[in-house]
Write a protein that holds these residues in place. Structure first.
Motif, PDB file in Angstrom:
ATOM      1  N   ILE A 170       0.846  -1.207   0.000  1.00 55.94           N
ATOM      2  CA  ILE A 170       0.000   0.000   0.000  1.00 55.94           C
ATOM      3  C   ILE A 170       0.879   1.255   0.000  1.00 55.94           C
ATOM      4  O   ILE A 170       0.608   2.222  -0.721  1.00 55.94           O
ATOM      5  CB  ILE A 170      -0.958  -0.008   1.204  1.00 55.94           C
ATOM      6  CG1 ILE A 170      -2.053  -1.057   0.989  1.00 55.94           C
ATOM      7  CG2 ILE A 170      -1.584   1.364   1.419  1.00 55.94           C
ATOM      8  CD1 ILE A 170      -2.889  -1.351   2.224  1.00 55.94           C
ATOM      9  N   ALA A 171       1.952   1.247   0.810  1.00 50.54           N
ATOM     10  CA  ALA A 171       2.859   2.401   0.848  1.00 50.54           C
ATOM     11  C   ALA A 171       3.528   2.611  -0.513  1.00 50.54           C
ATOM     12  O   ALA A 171       3.668   3.755  -0.979  1.00 50.54           O
ATOM     13  CB  ALA A 171       3.913   2.208   1.938  1.00 50.54           C
ATOM     14  N   LEU A 172       3.919   1.527  -1.169  1.00 51.13           N
ATOM     15  CA  LEU A 172       4.584   1.632  -2.466  1.00 51.13           C
ATOM     16  C   LEU A 172       3.644   2.123  -3.565  1.00 51.13           C
ATOM     17  O   LEU A 172       4.005   2.969  -4.374  1.00 51.13           O
ATOM     18  CB  LEU A 172       5.168   0.265  -2.864  1.00 51.13           C
ATOM     19  CG  LEU A 172       6.393  -0.207  -2.086  1.00 51.13           C
ATOM     20  CD1 LEU A 172       6.688  -1.670  -2.395  1.00 51.13           C
ATOM     21  CD2 LEU A 172       7.607   0.655  -2.406  1.00 51.13           C
ATOM     22  N   LEU A 173       2.434   1.583  -3.589  1.00 49.72           N
ATOM     23  CA  LEU A 173       1.502   1.890  -4.684  1.00 49.72           C
ATOM     24  C   LEU A 173       0.730   3.192  -4.472  1.00 49.72           C
ATOM     25  O   LEU A 173       0.393   3.870  -5.453  1.00 49.72           O
ATOM     26  CB  LEU A 173       0.511   0.739  -4.871  1.00 49.72           C
ATOM     27  CG  LEU A 173       1.101  -0.607  -5.300  1.00 49.72           C
ATOM     28  CD1 LEU A 173      -0.004  -1.641  -5.454  1.00 49.72           C
ATOM     29  CD2 LEU A 173       1.887  -0.469  -6.595  1.00 49.72           C
ATOM     30  N   CYS A 174       0.448   3.530  -3.219  1.00 48.56           N
ATOM     31  CA  CYS A 174      -0.441   4.667  -2.940  1.00 48.56           C
ATOM     32  C   CYS A 174       0.289   5.916  -2.468  1.00 48.56           C
ATOM     33  O   CYS A 174      -0.372   6.896  -2.077  1.00 48.56           O
ATOM     34  CB  CYS A 174      -1.474   4.261  -1.903  1.00 48.56           C
ATOM     35  SG  CYS A 174      -2.518   2.885  -2.419  1.00 48.56           S
ATOM     36  N   ALA A 175       1.622   5.924  -2.475  1.00 41.27           N
ATOM     37  CA  ALA A 175       2.372   7.083  -1.979  1.00 41.27           C
ATOM     38  C   ALA A 175       1.952   8.398  -2.649  1.00 41.27           C
ATOM     39  O   ALA A 175       1.737   9.400  -1.956  1.00 41.27           O
ATOM     40  CB  ALA A 175       3.870   6.845  -2.127  1.00 41.27           C
ATOM     41  N   PRO A 176       1.803   8.451  -3.995  1.00 44.72           N
ATOM     42  CA  PRO A 176       1.378   9.724  -4.604  1.00 44.72           C
ATOM     43  C   PRO A 176       0.010  10.194  -4.109  1.00 44.72           C
ATOM     44  O   PRO A 176      -0.193  11.385  -3.848  1.00 44.72           O
ATOM     45  CB  PRO A 176       1.339   9.397  -6.103  1.00 44.72           C
ATOM     46  CG  PRO A 176       2.228   8.212  -6.266  1.00 44.72           C
ATOM     47  CD  PRO A 176       2.079   7.426  -5.002  1.00 44.72           C
ATOM     48  N   LEU A 177      -0.923   9.272  -3.957  1.00 46.78           N
ATOM     49  CA  LEU A 177      -2.259   9.629  -3.470  1.00 46.78           C
ATOM     50  C   LEU A 177      -2.217  10.069  -2.010  1.00 46.78           C
ATOM     51  O   LEU A 177      -2.925  10.996  -1.609  1.00 46.78           O
ATOM     52  CB  LEU A 177      -3.217   8.446  -3.631  1.00 46.78           C
ATOM     53  CG  LEU A 177      -3.547   8.036  -5.061  1.00 46.78           C
ATOM     54  CD1 LEU A 177      -4.379   6.762  -5.074  1.00 46.78           C
ATOM     55  CD2 LEU A 177      -4.283   9.160  -5.784  1.00 46.78           C
TER      56      LEU A 177
END
Length: 200
Positions: free
Chosen positions: A134-141
């Motif tokens: 989740i941290a890797l994929l959602c960092a921009p959001l």
């Protein structure tokens, strides 16, 4: 992301080997996880003591940012305590033990397996891998909707290694030291908190 997939692949491979009895006799002794845990703790000690420059750079931190890992720990444990209210078959201590991994799946899952059994250890492994993904994929959001510190807090113990590049790219170069400090403190808390909640 690649590292997480490799870990999941090894987990699935180990599950298949245990399920179909593919390992040599005597390989899966009761002490195997204990020896793996000792080796892992030794590796953690080496990784922390290997870079004295990181410890020196912590002095340049804004004193208020020192509270970030504390708030990450308290927020995670509070969330786990609330979730336990909806899980009748799991105690608050079990849920908080799983949450105390803070994304450090290898160490926390072995501890929990030793204290609470393979079922909760597997839940801890998957829960912590999901936190990292989740941290890797959602960092921009997370940066867009919750601010530049959000991906650091979500990353938990992984912010000093695997999620550091994506945090640097999304939050900015000035948050590198904050991220490393956060990961260091949260990482250091894992064995103490997991052991504490497992023993309750």
């Amino acid at each position: 992301m690649k590292g997480s997939l490799i870990i999941v692949s090894f987990f699935l491979l180990g599950t298949l080997c245990g399920l179909y009895d593919l390992l040599p006799p005597g390989f899966t002794t009761d002490n195997m996880s204990y020896y793996a845990l000792c080796a892992l703790m030794f590796s953690v000690g080496i990784s922390i003591g290997n870079d004295p420059n990181t410890l020196k750079s912590f002095r340049s931190l804004n004193p208020r940012l020192v509270l970030l890992p504390v708030m990450t720990i308290l927020g995670t444990l509070s969330g786990c305590a609330v979730v336990s209210l909806f899980l009748g078959h799991r105690s608050a201590a079990d849920c908080m033990a799983v949450g105390s991994g803070f994304g450090y799946y290898s160490l926390s899952s072995i501890f929990i397996t030793e204290y609470k059994g393979a079922e909760l250890g597997t839940i801890a492994l998957l829960s912590n891998i999901m936190r990292e993904i989740i941290a890797l994929l959602c960092a921009p959001l997370l940066v867009k909707y919750f601010g530049r510190l959000a991906p650091i807090s979500v990353g938990g113990a992984t912010t000093m290694d695997t999620t550091l590049p994506i945090i640097t790219r999304c939050s900015g170069q000035k948050f590198v030291i904050v991220s490393i400090f956060h990961g260091f403190i949260v990482d250091f808390s894992v064995p103490f908190l997991v052991t504490l909640f497992c023993s309750i």
